[in-house]
Design a protein around this motif. Sequence first.
Motif, PDB file in Angstrom:
ATOM      1  N   ASP A 215       0.687  -1.186  -0.302  1.00 20.42           N
ATOM      2  CA  ASP A 215       0.031   0.025  -0.196  1.00 20.42           C
ATOM      3  C   ASP A 215       1.300   1.264   0.169  1.00 20.42           C
ATOM      4  O   ASP A 215       2.018   1.636   0.968  1.00 20.42           O
ATOM      5  N   TYR A 216       0.000   2.013  -0.793  1.00 23.10           N
ATOM      6  CA  TYR A 216       1.658   3.334  -0.680  1.00 23.10           C
ATOM      7  C   TYR A 216       0.541   4.465  -1.650  1.00 23.10           C
ATOM      8  O   TYR A 216      -0.628   4.706  -1.761  1.00 23.10           O
ATOM      9  N   LEU A 217       0.916   6.205  -0.932  1.00 25.54           N
ATOM     10  CA  LEU A 217      -0.232   6.429  -0.109  1.00 25.54           C
ATOM     11  C   LEU A 217       1.048   8.283  -0.497  1.00 25.54           C
ATOM     12  O   LEU A 217       2.260   8.248  -0.795  1.00 25.54           O
ATOM     13  N   THR A 218       0.916   8.842  -2.080  1.00 24.59           N
ATOM     14  CA  THR A 218       1.076   9.998  -2.622  1.00 24.59           C
ATOM     15  C   THR A 218       0.778  10.636  -2.999  1.00 24.59           C
ATOM     16  O   THR A 218      -0.271  10.965  -2.264  1.00 24.59           O
ATOM     17  N   GLU A 219       1.644  11.850  -4.052  1.00 18.74           N
ATOM     18  CA  GLU A 219       0.704  13.237  -4.507  1.00 18.74           C
ATOM     19  C   GLU A 219       1.432  13.658  -5.620  1.00 18.74           C
ATOM     20  O   GLU A 219       2.343  13.003  -6.078  1.00 18.74           O
ATOM     21  N   ILE A 220       0.432  13.913  -6.391  1.00 18.43           N
ATOM     22  CA  ILE A 220       1.054  14.749  -7.847  1.00 18.43           C
ATOM     23  C   ILE A 220      -0.086  15.967  -7.670  1.00 18.43           C
ATOM     24  O   ILE A 220      -0.452  16.558  -6.399  1.00 18.43           O
ATOM     25  N   HIS A 221       0.464  16.895  -8.964  1.00 11.71           N
ATOM     26  CA  HIS A 221       0.974  18.453  -8.033  1.00 11.71           C
ATOM     27  C   HIS A 221       0.274  19.292  -9.405  1.00 11.71           C
ATOM     28  O   HIS A 221       1.283  19.971 -10.269  1.00 11.71           O
ATOM     29  N   PRO A 222      -0.553  18.775 -10.323  1.00 12.90           N
ATOM     30  CA  PRO A 222      -1.316  19.094 -11.587  1.00 12.90           C
ATOM     31  C   PRO A 222      -1.121  20.825 -11.155  1.00 12.90           C
ATOM     32  O   PRO A 222      -1.058  21.486 -12.001  1.00 12.90           O
ATOM     33  N   GLN A 223      -1.788  21.453  -9.777  1.00 16.94           N
ATOM     34  CA  GLN A 223      -1.676  23.097  -9.991  1.00 16.94           C
ATOM     35  C   GLN A 223      -0.187  23.670  -9.910  1.00 16.94           C
ATOM     36  O   GLN A 223      -0.182  24.887 -10.328  1.00 16.94           O
ATOM     37  N   ALA A 224       0.713  22.759  -9.595  1.00 17.31           N
ATOM     38  CA  ALA A 224       1.609  23.513  -9.160  1.00 17.31           C
ATOM     39  C   ALA A 224       2.472  23.493 -10.580  1.00 17.31           C
ATOM     40  O   ALA A 224       2.825  24.432 -10.992  1.00 17.31           O
ATOM     41  N   LYS A 225       2.052  22.493 -11.393  1.00 17.84           N
ATOM     42  CA  LYS A 225       3.226  22.578 -12.848  1.00 17.84           C
ATOM     43  C   LYS A 225       2.414  23.731 -13.398  1.00 17.84           C
ATOM     44  O   LYS A 225       2.646  24.391 -14.428  1.00 17.84           O
ATOM     45  N   ALA A 226       0.871  23.945 -13.561  1.00 16.82           N
ATOM     46  CA  ALA A 226      -0.036  24.577 -13.887  1.00 16.82           C
ATOM     47  C   ALA A 226       0.058  25.723 -13.876  1.00 16.82           C
ATOM     48  O   ALA A 226       0.215  26.749 -14.499  1.00 16.82           O
ATOM     49  N   PHE A 227       0.977  26.153 -13.173  1.00 18.84           N
ATOM     50  CA  PHE A 227       1.267  27.916 -11.610  1.00 18.84           C
ATOM     51  C   PHE A 227       2.747  28.028 -13.457  1.00 18.84           C
ATOM     52  O   PHE A 227       3.065  29.105 -13.321  1.00 18.84           O
ATOM     53  N   VAL A 228       3.483  26.764 -13.351  1.00 19.06           N
ATOM     54  CA  VAL A 228       4.881  26.990 -13.737  1.00 19.06           C
ATOM     55  C   VAL A 228       4.318  27.605 -15.525  1.00 19.06           C
ATOM     56  O   VAL A 228       5.269  27.721 -15.932  1.00 19.06           O
ATOM     57  N   ALA A 229       3.564  26.434 -15.591  1.00 22.58           N
ATOM     58  CA  ALA A 229       3.609  26.421 -16.820  1.00 22.58           C
ATOM     59  C   ALA A 229       2.841  27.857 -17.574  1.00 22.58           C
ATOM     60  O   ALA A 229       3.043  28.647 -18.497  1.00 22.58           O
TER      61      ALA A 229
END
Length: 371
Positions: A215-229
Motif C-alpha cells: 500500500d502506498y500514498l503519495t501526491e501529484i501536483h497539477p496546480q504547481a505544474k499549471a502555475f509554472v506553465a
Amino acid sequence: MTTKTTPSSLPTALDHLIARSVERAGGWIGFDRFMALALYAPGLGYYANTLAKFGHMPSSGSDFVTAPELTPMFGQALAAQVSEALEKTGTDTVWEFGAGSGALAVQLLHALDGMGRGDVRYRIVDLSGTLRERQQQALAGHAGRVEWLDELPESMQGVVVGNEVLDAMPVQLLARVGGKWFERGVVRNAAGDGWAWADRETGLRPPVEVPGEHDYLTEIHPQAKAFVATLADRLKKGAAFLIDYGFPEGEYYHPQRHMGTVMCHRGHKADGDPLSDVGLKDITAHVDFTGVALAGQDAGLAVLGYTSQARFLLNCGLLGVMEQGTVAERGMAARLIHEHEMGELFKVVGFGVGEPWEAMGFAVGDRSHTL
C-alpha cells in the motif's frame, strides 16, 4: 476594510462552506478541492483569515517560521542572484509570489538599494488580503516602488521569486491499496460533524511507476505544474527562482516513501491530519521538483539550475554576509545552510527566458542531472 474573524467562528463557517461544496459534488470532493477551500476560501481559509501565521516562537501566536523571518541574511544573499538576473535579462522589476509578511520584499529592496539598484520596481502577487495589509505596513518605506496584484498579468518582464509558494498549492492524493490505485478524497464523517477520507478508483497515476505491491500514498501536483506553465506563458523577458522543500521525482516517489508528504503546521508543531482544525492551521505538501522543472521546460523556459538551498545561498555569498553579523545573527543564518535544518531539505530551481546563462546560485553543486 477587513472583517475580523475570530478563531472560534472560523471552523464553523468554513465547515459549512466545505459541506456545501461536498453536497454539490455528490458527497465527495478530491483532496485538492478540500485543501483549496481550507487554505484560500475568502475570509475563512488559513491564508485568507486574520490569524497570525509567521513568527519565531509559538508565544507570538504564529504557526511556523520561514527563511526571511528567520534572518534578513536570507534576502541579502538572494539579492545577489536577483541583481545578477536583472542585469542578465535587461529588466528592472522584481515579482514576488506569496510574499507572506513582506519580510523578503523588505530585505531584497534594501539589499538592492545597497547595490545601487534603487531603480528596481517591486510587484507582489498575493491572494491574501489580510497578508497584503501586513505587507503594506512592512513596506511603508518603499511605498512608491511597490505594487500589489491579485493575479498574474497577461504579460510581464522581470525576475520572479517565490519562497515557499509551491508547497501551499493544492495537491491530489493517490493511494495504492491492494494493488489498485484510488484518488483519496473527503466526505462527511458518520457523525456529520467533521470529515473523513474516502477513496475512489482512478486512472490517475504518479509520474513514475512505484515498484512493489505494498500500500502506498503519495501526491501529484497539477496546480504547481499549471502555475509554472502559466508563468512561462506570461513571462516575456526575465528569470524565475523558486525555493521550497521537496525532492526530485526519483526520491519523491521512492518505494519507501509510502506515507505521502502532506503535513500541517500550527503553533510551531507539525501533524499529519489535515481534516482537523480546518482553517486554523497550514496544510502543505513537498514539491516534486522534476515535475516543476519539466513543466517550465515544456512551456519554453530554460532551466538555469537546481540545487540545495545551502549550496545556492553559499554561491550567492552568504558566508560574506554572515561575517558582518553578530555571533547570534550568524547562528540564525547558519540554520539556512545546516543539513539538518533548512540547508538540504529546501531546494532552489531557476528558470530563464531565452538562451540560458550561468546563474551564480548554481555555479557550484548544480544538481540538474538528478531531476
